[in-house]
Design an enzyme around this catalytic site. Structure first.
Site, PDB file in Angstrom:
ATOM      1  N   HIS A  54       5.718 -12.192  -3.981  1.00  0.00           N
ATOM      2  CA  HIS A  54       5.674 -10.801  -4.462  1.00  0.00           C
ATOM      3  C   HIS A  54       5.413 -10.759  -5.976  1.00  0.00           C
ATOM      4  O   HIS A  54       6.179 -10.129  -6.719  1.00  0.00           O
ATOM      5  CB  HIS A  54       6.976 -10.063  -4.119  1.00  0.00           C
ATOM      6  CG  HIS A  54       6.769  -8.579  -3.934  1.00  0.00           C
ATOM      7  ND1 HIS A  54       7.347  -7.869  -2.927  1.00  0.00           N
ATOM      8  CD2 HIS A  54       6.041  -7.681  -4.631  1.00  0.00           C
ATOM      9  CE1 HIS A  54       7.000  -6.596  -3.014  1.00  0.00           C
ATOM     10  NE2 HIS A  54       6.195  -6.456  -4.050  1.00  0.00           N
ATOM     11  N   ARG A 114       2.737  -4.743   2.260  1.00  0.00           N
ATOM     12  CA  ARG A 114       4.147  -4.917   2.625  1.00  0.00           C
ATOM     13  C   ARG A 114       4.223  -5.859   3.823  1.00  0.00           C
ATOM     14  O   ARG A 114       3.382  -5.803   4.716  1.00  0.00           O
ATOM     15  CB  ARG A 114       4.803  -3.570   2.989  1.00  0.00           C
ATOM     16  CG  ARG A 114       5.213  -2.730   1.789  1.00  0.00           C
ATOM     17  CD  ARG A 114       6.375  -3.327   0.995  1.00  0.00           C
ATOM     18  NE  ARG A 114       6.707  -2.551  -0.190  1.00  0.00           N
ATOM     19  CZ  ARG A 114       6.210  -2.746  -1.412  1.00  0.00           C
ATOM     20  NH1 ARG A 114       5.328  -3.702  -1.619  1.00  0.00           N
ATOM     21  NH2 ARG A 114       6.592  -2.005  -2.430  1.00  0.00           N
ATOM     22  N   ASP A 133       1.286 -12.159  -0.270  1.00  0.00           N
ATOM     23  CA  ASP A 133       2.160 -11.953  -1.426  1.00  0.00           C
ATOM     24  C   ASP A 133       3.448 -11.264  -1.004  1.00  0.00           C
ATOM     25  O   ASP A 133       4.360 -11.088  -1.806  1.00  0.00           O
ATOM     26  CB  ASP A 133       1.440 -11.103  -2.486  1.00  0.00           C
ATOM     27  CG  ASP A 133       2.249 -10.996  -3.778  1.00  0.00           C
ATOM     28  OD1 ASP A 133       2.623 -12.060  -4.329  1.00  0.00           O
ATOM     29  OD2 ASP A 133       2.541  -9.861  -4.216  1.00  0.00           O
ATOM     30  N   GLU A 142      11.258 -11.022   3.230  1.00  0.00           N
ATOM     31  CA  GLU A 142      11.223 -11.550   1.864  1.00  0.00           C
ATOM     32  C   GLU A 142      12.492 -11.282   1.063  1.00  0.00           C
ATOM     33  O   GLU A 142      12.777 -11.986   0.091  1.00  0.00           O
ATOM     34  CB  GLU A 142      10.012 -10.997   1.101  1.00  0.00           C
ATOM     35  CG  GLU A 142      10.098  -9.513   0.771  1.00  0.00           C
ATOM     36  CD  GLU A 142       8.930  -9.040  -0.088  1.00  0.00           C
ATOM     37  OE1 GLU A 142       7.767  -9.256   0.306  1.00  0.00           O
ATOM     38  OE2 GLU A 142       9.183  -8.445  -1.153  1.00  0.00           O
TER      39      GLU A 142
HETATM   40  P1  NAI Z   1      -1.496   4.796  -2.801  1.00  0.00           P
HETATM   41  O1  NAI Z   1      -0.477   5.786  -2.347  1.00  0.00           O
HETATM   42  O2  NAI Z   1      -2.328   5.106  -4.002  1.00  0.00           O
HETATM   43  O3  NAI Z   1      -2.530   4.507  -1.590  1.00  0.00           O
HETATM   44  C1  NAI Z   1      -2.150   4.248  -0.282  1.00  0.00           C
HETATM   45  C2  NAI Z   1      -3.346   4.615   0.629  1.00  0.00           C
HETATM   46  O4  NAI Z   1      -3.043   4.167   1.939  1.00  0.00           O
HETATM   47  C3  NAI Z   1      -3.623   6.106   0.703  1.00  0.00           C
HETATM   48  O5  NAI Z   1      -4.999   6.357   0.480  1.00  0.00           O
HETATM   49  C4  NAI Z   1      -3.231   6.475   2.139  1.00  0.00           C
HETATM   50  O6  NAI Z   1      -4.021   7.520   2.676  1.00  0.00           O
HETATM   51  C5  NAI Z   1      -3.494   5.163   2.851  1.00  0.00           C
HETATM   52  N1  NAI Z   1      -2.792   5.007   4.115  1.00  0.00           N
HETATM   53  C6  NAI Z   1      -1.562   5.467   4.475  1.00  0.00           C
HETATM   54  N2  NAI Z   1      -1.275   5.070   5.727  1.00  0.00           N
HETATM   55  C7  NAI Z   1      -2.334   4.344   6.161  1.00  0.00           C
HETATM   56  C8  NAI Z   1      -2.634   3.659   7.370  1.00  0.00           C
HETATM   57  N3  NAI Z   1      -1.771   3.632   8.389  1.00  0.00           N
HETATM   58  N4  NAI Z   1      -3.821   3.019   7.466  1.00  0.00           N
HETATM   59  C9  NAI Z   1      -4.695   3.015   6.445  1.00  0.00           C
HETATM   60  N5  NAI Z   1      -4.465   3.656   5.274  1.00  0.00           N
HETATM   61  C10 NAI Z   1      -3.297   4.302   5.142  1.00  0.00           C
HETATM   62  O7  NAI Z   1      -0.717   3.428  -2.969  1.00  0.00           O
HETATM   63  P2  NAI Z   1      -1.106   2.182  -3.872  1.00  0.00           P
HETATM   64  O8  NAI Z   1      -0.554   2.362  -5.236  1.00  0.00           O
HETATM   65  O9  NAI Z   1      -2.559   1.890  -3.705  1.00  0.00           O
HETATM   66  O10 NAI Z   1      -0.233   1.018  -3.175  1.00  0.00           O
HETATM   67  C11 NAI Z   1      -0.516   0.590  -1.850  1.00  0.00           C
HETATM   68  C12 NAI Z   1       0.584  -0.324  -1.379  1.00  0.00           C
HETATM   69  O11 NAI Z   1       0.558  -1.549  -2.102  1.00  0.00           O
HETATM   70  C13 NAI Z   1       2.015   0.198  -1.631  1.00  0.00           C
HETATM   71  O12 NAI Z   1       2.422   1.104  -0.635  1.00  0.00           O
HETATM   72  C14 NAI Z   1       2.823  -1.057  -1.617  1.00  0.00           C
HETATM   73  O13 NAI Z   1       3.235  -1.309  -0.295  1.00  0.00           O
HETATM   74  C15 NAI Z   1       1.848  -2.146  -2.071  1.00  0.00           C
HETATM   75  N6  NAI Z   1       2.175  -2.680  -3.393  1.00  0.00           N
HETATM   76  C16 NAI Z   1       2.342  -4.038  -3.528  1.00  0.00           C
HETATM   77  C17 NAI Z   1       2.667  -4.598  -4.747  1.00  0.00           C
HETATM   78  C18 NAI Z   1       2.821  -6.080  -4.922  1.00  0.00           C
HETATM   79  O14 NAI Z   1       3.261  -6.531  -6.004  1.00  0.00           O
HETATM   80  N7  NAI Z   1       2.497  -6.903  -3.946  1.00  0.00           N
HETATM   81  C19 NAI Z   1       2.876  -3.755  -5.936  1.00  0.00           C
HETATM   82  C20 NAI Z   1       2.618  -2.354  -5.717  1.00  0.00           C
HETATM   83  C21 NAI Z   1       2.302  -1.851  -4.472  1.00  0.00           C
END
Ligand code: NAI
Length: 331
Positions: free
Chosen positions: A294, A233, A257, A262
């Site tokens: 994105h 993000r 990305d 954005e």
């Molecule tokens: P997820 O919920 O499976 O994993 C997120 C991980 O981050 C968890 O293991 C959590 O413990 C960890 N976490 C939380 N706060 C943290 C911190 N301060 N420092 C380090 N780790 C921390 O989520 P997922 O599906 O892996 O997605 C991750 C992120 O990717 C989403 O939150 C979203 O912002 C982004 N995303 C981007 C997309 C794009 O098209 N560019 C599409 C989908 C998601």
């Protein structure tokens, strides 16, 4: 069930129509949902929304008065939804918690390779009949240290890809993944990740606690010439601090990305307008910065999964079958 689909692009229409198979009456609107466009949901039981649709208390009130009972988000995040207002209006909320972690992880690798091997510059050189190699020197990824912040679904997938390339992978996450540790990922403190990584990639959600996680202080702790990649993000990275880092060469490469501001830019064609965002304009001047709008999620497989889960959410609501639905719980 009649459903107003907001912010719908031709690709949304194609994938949702295919997954629907005529079951629900989907009415597609290109416009984003806001207080003015909410009228388009008249006579609809549900609305289907994306990341830039407005779902504050004012919009939810209009929707509820028109008889809307369900908001089906066709994305994972829902930070723009006023959950308390939705509950007060008796509106049910669903989302797509997972579609394809591979889509985002693979796009992250694409940004790394493009920056490292200067593909964006090489492509244009060849088109100008210029086959010189000066300025295109890359480095082997094999043996380099990659720091992964957040090892959930996407971060873990990305970490395994980088292990496959022969990188040393270190990670920071408050909840370490044991299977990843067995696969060879070392969890370290943030300071160690900053100082040891040749490449740092962000895969954690944006929360009030980690806003500008990559800031001027963190940059000072990194290896000179570090490569930073953000497909998480925009708010995770202090763009102005990183621009200063690019100018001093502390940051060697930047792949984005996502971008802090954005919502005013991405997903739309602004090519006939003047770019008003000076910070973004400065980013575009660096040869060692690559930005995509994105699009990391944007694969056939991810769009099919998003459509499939969204349709299950709609049908689950119609049949009052919670086992089919991915509900967003009220706070
Ligand atoms: P997820 O919920 O499976 O994993 C997120 C991980 O981050 C968890 O293991 C959590 O413990 C960890 N976490 C939380 N706060 C943290 C911190 N301060 N420092 C380090 N780790 C921390 O989520 P997922 O599906 O892996 O997605 C991750 C992120 O990717 C989403 O939150 C979203 O912002 C982004 N995303 C981007 C997309 C794009 O098209 N560019 C599409 C989908 C998601």
């Amino acid at each position: 069930m009649k459903v107003a689909v907001f912010s719908s692009k031709p690709y949304d229409k194609a994938f949702l129509t295919s997954a629907n198979q005529g079951r629900h009456e989907l009415v597609f609107h290109e416009t984003a949902l806001n207080t003015t466009s909410a009228i388009l949901a008249q006579d609809c039981t549900a609305v289907c929304c994306f990341v830039n649709d407005q779902l504050g208390a004012d919009v939810l009130e209009i929707l509820a008065k028109q008889g809307v009972k369900l908001i089906a988000m066709r994305c994972a995040g829902y930070n723009q939804v006023d959950l308390n207002a939705a509950r007060a209006q008796g509106i049910t909320l669903t989302r797509v918690p997972e579609y394809s972690p591979h889509a985002i992880a693979e796009h992250t690798l694409a940004l790394i390779l493009m920056l490292n091997r200067q593909l964006h510059r090489a492509h244009y050189r060849v088109h100008e009949n210029d086959y010189s190699l000066d300025g295109l020197l890359g480095f082997d990824l094999f043996g380099k240290t990659v720091g992964v912040i957040g090892t959930g679904k996407i971060g873990a997938t990305f970490a395994r890809i980088m292990l496959g390339l022969g990188c040393r992978v270190i990670a920071y996450d408050p909840f370490p993944d044991e299977a990843l540790q067995t696969a060879g990922v070392d969890y370290v403190a943030l300071d160690a990740l900053w100082s040891q990584s040749d490449i740092i990639s962000l895969h954690c959600p944006l929360t009030p606690d980690n806003h500008h996680l990559i800031n001027a202080d963190a940059l000072l702790k990194m290896k000179p010439g570090v490569m930073l990649i953000n497909t998480g993000r925009g708010g995770l990275l202090d763009t102005k601090a990183v621009i200063a880092g690019l100018k001093s060469r502390q940051v060697g490469y930047l792949g984005l990305d996502v971008y802090e501001e954005e919502s005013d830019l991405f997903f739309e064609d602004h090519s006939s307008q003047l770019l008003q965002d000076d910070v973004f304009a400065r980013l575009l001047t660096f040869p060692n910065v690559v930005i995509t709008g994105h699009q990391a999620f944007f694969t056939r497989e991810a769009l099919a999964a998003i459509a499939d889960t969204t349709l299950k959410n709609l049908t689950g609501f119609e049949q009052q079958d919670r086992t089919l639905m991915h509900l967003i719980e009220s706070p």
